[in-house]
Design an enzyme around this catalytic site. Structure first.
Site, PDB file in Angstrom:
ATOM      1  N   LYS A   1      17.056 -18.750 -10.969  1.00 13.48           N
ATOM      2  CA  LYS A   1      17.432 -17.448 -10.789  1.00 13.48           C
ATOM      3  C   LYS A   1      18.588 -17.038 -11.758  1.00 13.48           C
ATOM      4  CE  LYS A   1      14.737 -16.013  -9.314  1.00 13.48           C
ATOM      5  NZ  LYS A   1      13.671 -16.777  -8.952  1.00 13.48           N
TER       6      LYS A   1
ATOM      7  N   LYS B   1       5.838 -11.147 -15.701  1.00  7.98           N
ATOM      8  CA  LYS B   1       5.692 -11.341 -14.151  1.00  7.98           C
ATOM      9  C   LYS B   1       4.334 -12.227 -14.131  1.00  7.98           C
ATOM     10  CE  LYS B   1       6.501 -10.715 -10.145  1.00  7.98           C
ATOM     11  NZ  LYS B   1       7.785 -11.448  -9.757  1.00  7.98           N
TER      12      LYS B   1
ATOM     13  N   TRP C   1      -3.145  -2.318  -1.384  1.00  2.00           N
ATOM     14  CA  TRP C   1      -2.749  -3.623  -1.973  1.00  2.00           C
ATOM     15  C   TRP C   1      -3.355  -4.677  -0.995  1.00  2.00           C
ATOM     16  CZ3 TRP C   1      -0.053  -6.858  -5.403  1.00  2.00           C
ATOM     17  CH2 TRP C   1       0.377  -8.051  -5.099  1.00  2.00           C
TER      18      TRP C   1
ATOM     19  N   GLU D   1      16.185 -23.643  -7.906  1.00  2.00           N
ATOM     20  CA  GLU D   1      15.867 -22.410  -7.927  1.00  2.00           C
ATOM     21  C   GLU D   1      16.984 -21.676  -8.351  1.00  2.00           C
ATOM     22  OE1 GLU D   1      13.599 -20.716  -8.066  1.00  2.00           O
ATOM     23  OE2 GLU D   1      13.707 -18.581  -7.279  1.00  2.00           O
TER      24      GLU D   1
ATOM     25  N   ARG E   1       4.476   0.438  -6.695  1.00  2.36           N
ATOM     26  CA  ARG E   1       4.738  -0.547  -5.604  1.00  2.36           C
ATOM     27  C   ARG E   1       3.668  -1.530  -5.790  1.00  2.36           C
ATOM     28  NH1 ARG E   1       6.272   2.534  -0.675  1.00  2.36           N
ATOM     29  NH2 ARG E   1       4.878   1.318   0.667  1.00  2.36           N
TER      30      ARG E   1
ATOM     31  N   CYS F   1       0.921  -1.160  -0.083  1.00  4.11           N
ATOM     32  CA  CYS F   1      -0.325  -0.177  -0.026  1.00  4.11           C
ATOM     33  C   CYS F   1       0.902   1.370   0.008  1.00  4.11           C
ATOM     34  CB  CYS F   1      -0.769   0.000   1.213  1.00  4.11           C
ATOM     35  SG  CYS F   1      -1.815  -1.579   1.478  1.00  4.11           S
TER      36      CYS F   1
ATOM     37  N   HIS G   1      24.965 -40.679 -13.645  1.00  2.35           N
ATOM     38  CA  HIS G   1      24.063 -41.466 -14.925  1.00  2.35           C
ATOM     39  C   HIS G   1      23.767 -40.413 -16.156  1.00  2.35           C
ATOM     40  CE1 HIS G   1      23.090 -44.207 -11.884  1.00  2.35           C
ATOM     41  NE2 HIS G   1      23.028 -43.434 -10.918  1.00  2.35           N
TER      42      HIS G   1
ATOM     43  N   ASN H   1      -1.156   1.720   6.191  1.00  2.00           N
ATOM     44  CA  ASN H   1      -0.294   0.605   5.477  1.00  2.00           C
ATOM     45  C   ASN H   1       0.143  -0.569   6.640  1.00  2.00           C
ATOM     46  OD1 ASN H   1      -0.255   2.080   3.188  1.00  2.00           O
ATOM     47  ND2 ASN H   1       2.010   2.191   3.033  1.00  2.00           N
ATOM     48  N   GLY H   2       0.418  -1.636   6.317  1.00  2.44           N
ATOM     49  CA  GLY H   2       0.667  -2.626   7.308  1.00  2.44           C
ATOM     50  C   GLY H   2      -0.402  -3.622   7.724  1.00  2.44           C
TER      51      GLY H   2
ATOM     52  N   GLU I   1      17.654 -17.172 -15.668  1.00  6.10           N
ATOM     53  CA  GLU I   1      16.477 -15.954 -16.198  1.00  6.10           C
ATOM     54  C   GLU I   1      16.918 -14.536 -16.261  1.00  6.10           C
ATOM     55  OE1 GLU I   1      12.781 -16.210 -13.803  1.00  6.10           O
ATOM     56  OE2 GLU I   1      13.902 -16.404 -11.974  1.00  6.10           O
TER      57      GLU I   1
HETATM   58  C1  F6R Z   1      10.810 -16.899 -11.916  1.00  2.39           C
HETATM   59  C2  F6R Z   1       9.342 -16.728 -11.719  1.00  2.39           C
HETATM   60  C3  F6R Z   1       8.373 -17.690 -12.361  1.00  2.39           C
HETATM   61  C4  F6R Z   1       6.974 -17.546 -11.457  1.00  2.39           C
HETATM   62  C5  F6R Z   1       5.949 -18.552 -12.323  1.00  2.39           C
HETATM   63  C6  F6R Z   1       4.653 -18.526 -11.607  1.00  2.39           C
HETATM   64  O1  F6R Z   1      11.424 -16.026 -10.974  1.00  2.39           O
HETATM   65  O2  F6R Z   1       8.834 -15.737 -11.192  1.00  2.39           O
HETATM   66  O3  F6R Z   1       8.747 -18.791 -12.638  1.00  2.39           O
HETATM   67  O4  F6R Z   1       7.320 -18.350 -10.261  1.00  2.39           O
HETATM   68  O5  F6R Z   1       5.916 -17.783 -13.783  1.00  2.39           O
HETATM   69  O6  F6R Z   1       4.289 -17.316 -11.460  1.00  2.39           O
HETATM   70  P1  F6R Z   1       2.973 -17.425 -10.269  1.00  2.39           P
HETATM   71  O7  F6R Z   1       4.119 -17.769  -8.940  1.00  2.39           O
HETATM   72  O8  F6R Z   1       2.540 -15.991 -10.293  1.00  2.39           O
HETATM   73  O9  F6R Z   1       2.125 -18.410 -10.418  1.00  2.39           O
END
Ligand code: F6R
Length: 613
Positions: A487, A608, A75, A483, A27, A2, A506, A101-102, A490
């Protein structure tokens, strides 16, 4: 998260508030609103959707005269993103307006108390509890500043509050705990904001309000008080950041800002849910009989959310003794495993709008499974359509590459695992209590681990020119390899892969090329499996790999003679160690991408929120 903006001055407040709200849009939010005082009355406009929507309703501010006001972008956390739940909130009786906020953790108890005193509520929010609590104390003692301080003492959790009362139409009051709040000074105008980005085009001279302090803001003046309402002196700070740096809290990218926000995010995810030696899952009515009858858990998600699911799977199987499988949503939806009413499907999604995860959830429900979702966005499709939903409370994540959302998915996964383990009688009281104690200290341990930033940056300078990097691990360390690899690839575009360390011989070991000393990140934090992990590291080392080991203070000795480089995270309870070990992996990826000049917050070809198949 928020956003708050407030203005007291000679100019019309609403256009300035709209401008401030636009500057807080980065934000993330789902609704917006403004309140101004005019002729001793409060005038309120709020609506679901973007600031432009709000601006349209009030004609760019023209329809809201008045030189004192507050604005807010919300938010959603408590209550869906609706017009009613948008801020500002007005007290029963209409005298006081609040933006917040919070999260007020004891809001349910306070709400009950206020209802018993005759207060009525219009929304589902915790904020309406704050405004009515202030109104309650104000009605009792007639002193607004004192009422704010008294209400603040009763509220548990985090808050930054901006307050406007029709009895003091030229004054804003502010107080805060844990959520940030700054006050700006520009000529006779005074500003209030949740972060400087909102007010930087008006002033660069700001006061930072500290926890429990109260500020009384009028045209040309701000008085500061301690929590006990003793007057205090404060000195303003001059901010040199440009708007882009201000949005990122002074960091170069949202990614590193969000990495650094992880202790706070994990604290939020855990704090209100672990109390008095018990786990409270937001009042979800998951029948104990159902939990006991579960024969199989499927964890269904995409990308990073799926890799958080792999951590959850290992913990569920070891601590709750229930069979768990992780499936990519895109696989699950077209290759449905056998499902019946004893199947629990856990869907994990930051956005709650990922097309494959939505489709998988619907398929699972159609075939009789119960679905529990772990989601960051309130009111999203997955949160709404699942049988039960737990919020991760990470706050908006702006960088496409997920960091704090992942960490909060891990945290909610720990809670769920312990909750299920207890309900199924799979964990004894002593272990349960020890696990809860460890969870309580986890945010502090993450904070400690963030100190590895410089070391991660140094290591990145040694590995950034690699063409291929491999990640290996066993058990939970394998889950982290997935993971760590995600990271790195990507955001840096380096080719990387993750393998279960025991699988090397293997096939994948053929990839190790002594001519280029192929880098291998060996995640070796698990003390139970360290001997096995050390021998996997030797296997690649003897074939010419350059080994970067991620270890703990307890496992470092076993890796010291094998690794070319080591980074040491604090030792911690095995089940929760992924929350620490992921930190250097995120930072390693970040600094490698930085050295390679990559577009970190918006990597190529990625979005995103993936709302198409
Ligand atoms: C990688 C990343 C993506 C998401 C994936 C699922 O850093 O952010 O791999 O994790 O696209 O997205 P959500 O979690 O929004 O379903």
């Amino acid at each position: 998260m928020c956003g708050i903006v407030g203005y007291v001055g000679d100019e019309q407040a609403a256009p300035i508030l709209l401008d401030g709200l636009r500057r807080l849009e980065y934000r993330g939010y789902d609704s917006a609103g403004i309140v101004v005082s005019l002729e001793g009355k409060l005038w309120l406009t709020k609506s679901r959707g973007y600031v432009n929507n709000l601006a349209g309703i009030i004609d760019g501010g023209a329809k809201m005269p008045g030189t004192v006001g507050l604005g807010h972008t919300r938010w959603a956390t408590h209550g869906r993103p609706t017009d009613e739940n948008a801020h500002p909130h007005i007290s029963d009786g209409g005298k006081i307006a609040v933006v917040h906020n919070g999260i007020i953790e004891n809001y349910a108890k306070l709400r009950e108390f206020l209802i018993s005193k005759g207060y009525h509520f219009q929304s589902e929010t915790d904020t309406e509890v704050a405004v009515n609590l202030i109104a309650y104390f104000y009605a009792e003692n007639g002193d607004l500043k004192l009422a704010v301080a008294q209400a603040a003492r009763r509220m548990e959790g985090s808050y930054a509050l901006g307050i406007l009362c029709e009895d003091f139409p030229d004054t804003l009051i502010a107080t805060k705990k844990e959520s940030p709040l700054v006050l700006g000074v520009g000529g006779t105008a005074r500003y209030l904001a949740s972060d400087v980005a909102a007010i930087l085009s008006y002033t660069r001279d700001v006061y930072n309000l500290r926890d429990d302090e109260v500020a009384v803001i009028t045209r040309g003046g701000i008085e500061f008080f301690s929590g006990e309402l003793d007057p205090i002196e404060k000195t303003p700070q001059h901010i040199d950041w440009d708007v882009s740096a201000a949005e990122k809290g002074g960091y170069e990218h949202f990614m590193i800002k969000e990495i650094m926000e992880q202790p706070e995010a994990v604290r939020r995810a855990l704090k209100s849910r672990v109390r008095d030696g018990e786990i409270y899952l937001d009042g979800l009515d998951i029948p104990a009989d159902f939990i006991k009858s579960v024969s199989k858990v499927y964890i269904v998600a995409c990308g990073t959310a799926d890799f958080a699911g792999v951590v959850m799977k290992y913990n569920l199987e070891r601590l709750a003794r229930v069979a768990a499988e992780v499936m990519f949503a895109s696989e699950f939806r077209y290759n449905l495993p056998p499902i019946d009413e004893t199947t629990l499907v856990i869907c994990i999604s930051q956005s709650g709008t990922t097309a494959d995860t939505i489709a998988a959830m619907r398929e699972a429900k159609k075939h009789g499974a119960r679905v529990l979702s772990v989601v960051n966005v309130v009111g999203s499709v997955i949160a709404e359509e699942s049988d039960w939903s737990l919020l991760t409370l990470a706050g908006p994540e702006i960088c496409v590459a997920s960091t704090k959302a992942y960490s909060t998915q891990l945290a909610v996964g720990y809670l769920l695992t312990l909750f299920i383990a207890k309900a199924r009688g799979a964990i004894d009281d002593g272990k349960y209590r020890a696990a809860l104690d460890a969870l309580e200290s986890l945010p502090g341990a993450i904070d400690e681990t963030l100190k590895l930033r410089e070391k991660a940056q140094y290591l990145a300078s040694r590995y950034f020119s690699a063409n291929d990097i491999y990640f290996i691990g066993r058990g939970l360390d394998y889950a982290l390899s997935l993971e760590g690899d995600q990271k790195l690839k990507e955001i840096s575009y380096i080719h990387s892969e993750a393998y279960a360390a025991g699988e090397l011989k293997h096939g994948p070991i053929a990839l190790i090329d002594s001519a280029v000393n192929t880098p291998v990140v060996a995640i070796a934090t698990n003390a139970r499996l360290i001997d096995k992990m050390a021998s996997s590291a030797v296997e690649v080392k003897t074939r010419g790999a350059r080994v970067l080991a991620v270890v703990t203070s307890a496992t470092q000795d076993a890796m010291r003679d094998i690794a070319d480089d080591m980074i040491v995270v604090p030792d911690y309870a095995e089940a929760f160690l992924p929350s620490l070990a992921i930190i250097p992996l995120q930072m390693f990826a970040y600094y490698i991408a930085l050295q390679r000049g990559c577009e970190i917050d918006k990597p190529r070809n990625l979005a995103k929120s993936v709302t198409v198949e």
